[in-house]
Design an enzyme around this catalytic site. Structure first.
Site, PDB file in Angstrom:
ATOM      1  CG  ASP A 174     -46.728 -22.321  29.491  1.00  0.00           C
ATOM      2  OD1 ASP A 174     -46.628 -21.721  29.322  1.00  0.00           O
ATOM      3  OD2 ASP A 174     -46.965 -24.283  29.337  1.00  0.00           O
ATOM      4  CG  ASN A 182     -51.292 -29.016  19.859  1.00  0.00           C
ATOM      5  OD1 ASN A 182     -53.245 -28.422  19.781  1.00  0.00           O
ATOM      6  ND2 ASN A 182     -51.104 -27.682  20.288  1.00  0.00           N
ATOM      7  CG  HIS A 187     -53.727 -27.059  16.065  1.00  0.00           C
ATOM      8  ND1 HIS A 187     -54.806 -25.763  16.240  1.00  0.00           N
ATOM      9  CD2 HIS A 187     -53.320 -26.433  16.758  1.00  0.00           C
ATOM     10  CE1 HIS A 187     -53.895 -25.089  16.383  1.00  0.00           C
ATOM     11  NE2 HIS A 187     -52.712 -25.519  16.374  1.00  0.00           N
ATOM     12  CG  ASP A 191     -57.639 -25.256  18.733  1.00  0.00           C
ATOM     13  OD1 ASP A 191     -56.857 -25.122  19.286  1.00  0.00           O
ATOM     14  OD2 ASP A 191     -58.467 -24.529  17.179  1.00  0.00           O
ATOM     15  CD  GLU A 218     -48.303 -23.853  25.878  1.00  0.00           C
ATOM     16  OE1 GLU A 218     -47.355 -22.306  26.002  1.00  0.00           O
ATOM     17  OE2 GLU A 218     -47.566 -24.918  27.265  1.00  0.00           O
TER      18      GLU A 218
END
Ligand code: GH3
Ligand code: MG
Ligand code: MG
Length: 300
Positions: A174, A182, A187, A191, A218
Site C-alpha cells: 500500500d 494526490n 491526481h 496516476d 493504491e
C-alpha cells in the site's frame, strides 16, 4: 499481437497418419505443433499456449475428454479453443464433447475444406476472445493484471500448492501517504506514481511464477507460489527498496521524502491453503502493522 501473425495450432492424436494429414492441411497457413498422446498434448499446451487445439478423443493413455477437462481446469490453458476431431460419430458423443467445453466437433472422415474453414473460424474467435480477456484482466491505468485476474490466479495457485504440498506467499503493498500525494501534486501525478510502482512489480519480480497485480486504488498484491516465508520477505524487501529508488518526490511524506510503500507478507501451506481469504487477512493485518510501526517497511 498483430492481426497477421501466424497462429499456433496444436494437434493431439496418437495415430501418425492423422497427425500427418492434418499437419499437411494446416501447415502452410499456420504454425503447427504435434503431440502423440494426451499427456504430451497437455505438456505442449502449457509450454506453447497455442491458439487452437485439434484433439483426438480415443487415445490409449489419456482420452480426449480427460485432456479437455484438464485443459479447462488450468487457468493458463482454459481459454484455448479445442476442436475434437474424432471417429466417434454418435450424437451423444458430440453432445458430451461440446458440453464439456469443446468449441467444435468434427467427425472423421473429414473434408479438408471443412476442417480448414472451421479452423479459420475458431482462430478468428480466439483472437477476439483473447482481446476481450486481456481487456477484462488488465488494469487500464497500470497495465498489470487487475483484481479479477489476481482472484482467478490466487484460487488456482492455492489449489495447486495444496496438491503439491508446497507453500504459497502473498505480499500486500500500500502506497504511503498517497492521499497527501494526490492533494499536493494532483491526481494526474498520482496516476504516474501508481504506474511507476506497477512497473517495479512488472519488471522487478525475479521468478517466472510470481505475479504482481493492482489490488485496487493504491494497493498492490504479489502472489509467490512455491515460496517460503524467508524468500517472500526477501522479495518484498527488494520491491520496497526498488520502489523507494524510483525516487518520486513526495515532500508531504514524513517517511522518506519520496514515494514509498508498506508491505505485509503472509505464507501458508497445507490445510491453511483451503481458506484463501485467511491468507489475505493475515497479509492485511501485517500491512497494518507496517503502517502503524512507521511505514516504508516490510512486516512478515
Ligand atoms: P496510508 O499511508 O495510511 O496508506 O495513507 P494513504 O493516504 O495512502 O491512504 P488513504 O487510503 O487515506 O488514501 C488512498 C488514496 O489513494 C486516496 C485515493 O484518492 C487515492 N487513489 C486511489 N486510486 C487512485 C488512482 O487510481 N489514481 C490516483 N491518482 N489516486 C488514487
Ligand atoms: Mg490504501
Ligand atoms: Mg496508502
Amino acid at each position: 499481437m498483430s492481426e497477421t501473425a501466424p497462429q499456433k495450432i496444436l494437434i493431439v492424436d496418437d495415430a501418425p497418419i492423422n497427425r500427418k494429414v492434418l499437419g499437411e492441411l494446416l501447415k502452410n497457413e499456420h504454425m503447427v505443433i504435434m503431440a502423440k498422446s494426451g499427456e504430451q498434448g497437455l505438456e505442449k499446451a502449457i509450454q506453447h499456449i497455442p491458439d487452437l487445439i485439434l484433439l483426438d478423443v480415443m487415445m490409449p493413455d489419456m482420452d480426449g475428454y480427460e485432456v479437455l477437462q484438464r485443459l479447462k481446469a488450468n487457468p493458463a490453458t482454459m481459454g484455448i479453443a479445442v476442436i475434437f476431431i474424432t471417429g466417434l460419430d454418435r450424437p451423444e458423443d458430440e453432445a458430451r464433447g461440446l458440453e464439456m467445453g469443446a468449441s467444435d466437433y468434427i467427425t472423421k472422415p473429414f473434408h479438408a475444406t471443412v476442417v480448414r474453414a472451421r479452423v479459420a473460424l475458431h482462430l478468428r474467435l480466439a483472437r477476439q476472445h483473447r482481446l476481450l480477456e486481456s481487456l477484462a484482466n488488465i488494469d487500464a491505468l497500470t497495465e498489470i493484471p487487475n483484481r479479477r485476474q489476481f482472484d482467478q490466479t490466487f484460487i488456482y495457485e492455492c489449489r495447486r500448492c495444496a496438491r503439491a504440498a508446497c507453500s504459497l506467499s502473498i505480499a500486500l503493498l500500500d502506497v504511503d501517504f498517497f492521499k497527501q500525494y494526490n492533494d499536493h501534486y494532483g491526481h494526474a501525478m498520482g496516476d504516474k506514481a501508481l504506474q511507476g510502482v506497477a512497473s517495479v512489480l512488472r519488471y522487478g519480480l525475479g521468478r517466472g511464477g510470481d505475479m504482481g497485480a493492482r489490488y485496487g486504488g493504491e494497493e498492490f498484491v504479489v502472489i509467490m507460489p512455491d515460496t517460503d516465508h524467508i524468500g517472500a520477505v526477501a522479495v518484498a524487501e527488494k520491491l520496497r527498496h526498488d520502489i523507494e529508488l524510483l525516487a518520486f518526490p513526495h515532500e508531504k511524506s514524513s517517511v522518506a521524502g519520496v514515494i514509498t510503500v508498506s508491505i505485509g507478507v503472509a505464507t501458508v501451506s497445507g490445510e491453511q491453503l483451503a481458506c484463501p481469504e485467511d491468507i489475505l487477512k493475515l497479509a492485511d493485518e501485517r500491512l497494518y502493522l507496517a503502517k502503524a510501526s512507521g511505514r516504508n517497511k516490510v512486516i512478515g
